[in-house]
Design a protein around this motif. Structure first.
Motif, PDB file in Angstrom:
ATOM      1  N   LEU A  70       0.849  -1.187   0.000  1.00  0.00           N
ATOM      2  CA  LEU A  70       0.000   0.000   0.000  1.00  0.00           C
ATOM      3  C   LEU A  70       0.887   1.241   0.000  1.00  0.00           C
ATOM      4  CD1 LEU A  70      -2.710  -1.045   2.614  1.00  0.00           C
ATOM      5  CD2 LEU A  70      -2.968  -0.988   0.133  1.00  0.00           C
ATOM      6  N   PRO A  72       1.849   4.828   1.394  1.00  0.00           N
ATOM      7  CA  PRO A  72       1.635   5.753   2.512  1.00  0.00           C
ATOM      8  C   PRO A  72       1.341   7.164   2.008  1.00  0.00           C
ATOM      9  CG  PRO A  72       3.688   4.522   2.743  1.00  0.00           C
ATOM     10  CD  PRO A  72       3.214   4.331   1.340  1.00  0.00           C
ATOM     11  N   ALA A 355      -3.469  -1.652   6.813  1.00  0.00           N
ATOM     12  CA  ALA A 355      -4.192  -0.394   7.013  1.00  0.00           C
ATOM     13  C   ALA A 355      -5.228  -0.600   8.114  1.00  0.00           C
ATOM     14  CB  ALA A 355      -4.858   0.036   5.715  1.00  0.00           C
ATOM     15  N   ASP A 385       0.044   7.407   6.720  1.00  0.00           N
ATOM     16  CA  ASP A 385      -1.408   7.380   6.601  1.00  0.00           C
ATOM     17  C   ASP A 385      -1.798   6.798   5.248  1.00  0.00           C
ATOM     18  OD1 ASP A 385      -1.550   8.554   9.074  1.00  0.00           O
ATOM     19  OD2 ASP A 385      -1.602  10.592   8.271  1.00  0.00           O
ATOM     20  N   HIS A 386      -3.093   6.507   5.121  1.00  0.00           N
ATOM     21  CA  HIS A 386      -3.595   5.927   3.876  1.00  0.00           C
ATOM     22  C   HIS A 386      -5.069   6.280   3.750  1.00  0.00           C
ATOM     23  CE1 HIS A 386      -3.833   3.161   0.512  1.00  0.00           C
ATOM     24  NE2 HIS A 386      -4.916   2.631   1.042  1.00  0.00           N
ATOM     25  N   THR A 388      -8.531   5.062   1.819  1.00  0.00           N
ATOM     26  CA  THR A 388      -9.114   3.959   1.073  1.00  0.00           C
ATOM     27  C   THR A 388      -9.871   4.473  -0.140  1.00  0.00           C
ATOM     28  OG1 THR A 388     -11.182   3.993   2.329  1.00  0.00           O
ATOM     29  CG2 THR A 388      -9.361   2.711   3.244  1.00  0.00           C
ATOM     30  N   HIS A 393     -10.039   7.280   6.243  1.00  0.00           N
ATOM     31  CA  HIS A 393      -8.667   7.464   6.708  1.00  0.00           C
ATOM     32  C   HIS A 393      -8.201   6.216   7.456  1.00  0.00           C
ATOM     33  CE1 HIS A 393      -5.653   8.975   9.766  1.00  0.00           C
ATOM     34  NE2 HIS A 393      -5.072   9.206   8.599  1.00  0.00           N
ATOM     35  N   ARG A 394      -6.987   5.753   7.116  1.00  0.00           N
ATOM     36  CA  ARG A 394      -6.385   4.606   7.766  1.00  0.00           C
ATOM     37  C   ARG A 394      -4.927   4.920   8.114  1.00  0.00           C
ATOM     38  NH1 ARG A 394     -10.879   3.558   8.227  1.00  0.00           N
ATOM     39  NH2 ARG A 394     -12.049   1.707   7.553  1.00  0.00           N
ATOM     40  N   LEU A 396      -1.166   3.140   8.253  1.00  0.00           N
ATOM     41  CA  LEU A 396      -0.392   2.003   7.793  1.00  0.00           C
ATOM     42  C   LEU A 396       0.618   1.608   8.859  1.00  0.00           C
ATOM     43  CD1 LEU A 396       0.353   2.769   4.033  1.00  0.00           C
ATOM     44  CD2 LEU A 396      -1.491   1.427   5.029  1.00  0.00           C
TER      45      LEU A 396
END
Length: 426
Positions: A70, A72, A355, A385-386, A388, A393-394, A396
């Motif tokens: 993923l 960041p 995430a 951060d990530h 989707t 907001h997720r 990592l």
């Protein structure tokens, strides 16, 4: 008859006759009766057994994780700057006739900004043209004299040769005593005069190339002065050196320009960039990706910007190092130097990351997995951060203890510790 009745009867037979004694005996009898009644209640009441205590299970939400690759992301704040800002000046001194732009205007390369009164400058051009014509005429005169001198060289040489031969004949005649000394002296004088004239002519002939060169140099100098005068006239019209916004206008019609005084400030739109402070947590990774040739992009509204370089030092009052992002040419028109913008920076994908929602993170370095309805602490490394595909907001995270299929809690418990019993609900 009950025991209490018998007791009351016996006491009644022995009650003293005085009122004080009767009150004392009545109180004692009441106290004894109360004790006997309490003892009877405890003796005949049921026996209660203590209730067994059960461990509480805290309800928590969970998510099953799957480590993957993923990208960041993080948010940075920057300011729009221009790598090239021109403070346009003029080397000519003339009145300002017209100002064609105002602060904030967007101009194209070569567009007229200011026009000066060039009447005096045009007079200088006329003077330089006259000087050039004079130098050209002088060159023609020198070249004409040079040509004439070359044509007359044979004449001077003939006169010289004749005088030398005449001198030789007279010397022979004088040796034979056939002529007087005066005649010989006259022939000698004529030969000397012819020789002097001939040598003088040769010297002039040899000097003519220098005179031609000097005349040509004069023409070059006059030509250069004329070109400078014409450049000064051309500088009377100030044009934009590149496309971009006008930052400030420092003169108005009626002002008189002076050497070195700025007239207009203009920013080069092609050199617009965003200067953003990068947090220390991402600085080393971004430097590594940039050195490896991996593109790092960021979103500024609907526009895309690309990382091009890092600053060489940390500015005073800041903790992070500044990075420079080149602005997409399609978004240059909307860029305003000095404007503060928000960037969403996206780094190249990282391997074996998960995430998780922000509420899964405890103390910035720990999460909890659920195993047999018990919490198990896992130390993690925050990668960034990530966002989707649904815009959620997720965070990592990465850890050697994270494996596919693990159930991670997504609930913030006030006293989460390893071994705490939980009841997963999702």
């Amino acid at each position: 008859m009950t025991l209490l009745s018998k007791l009351r009867a016996r006491v009644a037979t022995r009650i003293p006759k005085s009122p004080r004694a009767q009150r004392v005996l009545a109180a004692g009898a009441f106290l004894v009766g109360s004790l006997l009644l309490s003892a009877s209640i405890f003796a005949t009441g049921p026996n209660a057994s203590p209730e067994a205590r059960t461990e509480k299970a805290w309800p928590v939400s969970i998510v099953t994780v799957e480590p993957s690759r993923l990208s960041p992301t993080f948010t940075a704040f920057g300011r729009i700057e221009s790598a090239q800002v021109a403070r346009i000046q003029t080397d000519v001194m003339a009145p300002v006739a017209h100002v064609a732009v105002r602060e904030g205007d967007w101009v194209a390369s070569g567009e007229i900004l200011i026009e000066l009164d060039t009447a005096a400058l045009e007079l200088q051009v006329a003077e330089r043209e006259a000087e050039l014509d004079a130098q050209r005429a002088h060159l023609r005169s020198v070249e004409g004299d040079f040509a004439l001198a070359r044509e007359t060289t044979s004449h001077y040489q003939h006169v010289f040769d004749v005088s030398q031969k005449k001198l030789v004949r007279h010397q022979d005649l004088f040796a034979k005593r056939m002529i007087a000394q005066s005649i010989l002296d006259e022939a000698l004088q004529q030969a000397s005069t012819a020789s002097i004239e001939y040598q003088k002519h040769l010297r002039q002939l040899a000097d003519f190339p220098n005179q031609v060169g000097e005349a040509k140099a004069g023409i070059k100098r006059s030509t250069a002065l004329l070109e400078r005068a014409r450049i000064d006239v051309a500088r009377g019209t100030v044009r934009a050196p590149f496309s971009g916004p006008i930052l400030s206008v420092l003169v108005s019609p009626g002002n008189h320009t002076s050497l070195g005084a700025p007239l207009i400030e203009i920013a080069d739109a092609a050199s617009f960039e965003i200067r953003a402070e990068i947090p220390d947590a991402y600085r080393d990774a971004m430097r590594r990706h940039l050195a490896d040739g991996n593109a790092i992009s960021a979103r500024w509204g609907e526009a895309s910007v690309q990382l091009i370089r890092f600053a060489s030092n940390v500015r005073a009052g800041q903790s992070g190092l500044d990075a420079f992002f080149a602005i997409d040419p399609a978004a240059v028109v909307t860029a305003q130097p000095g404007r503060v913008v928000t960037l969403s920076v996206q780094l190249p994908p990282e391997a074996d990351v998960v995430a998780l929602p922000p509420q899964s993170i405890y103390d910035n370095d720990r999460i909890y997995a659920v195993s047999d309805d018990r919490l198990q602490s896992i130390v993690i490394e925050r990668i960034g951060d990530h966002t989707t595909a649904q815009g959620e907001h997720r965070v990592l995270v990465r850890s050697h203890d994270l494996h596919a299929g693990q159930r991670i809690i997504t609930t913030q418990l006030p006293k989460a510790i390893t071994g705490l019993r939980v009841a997963p609900v999702g």
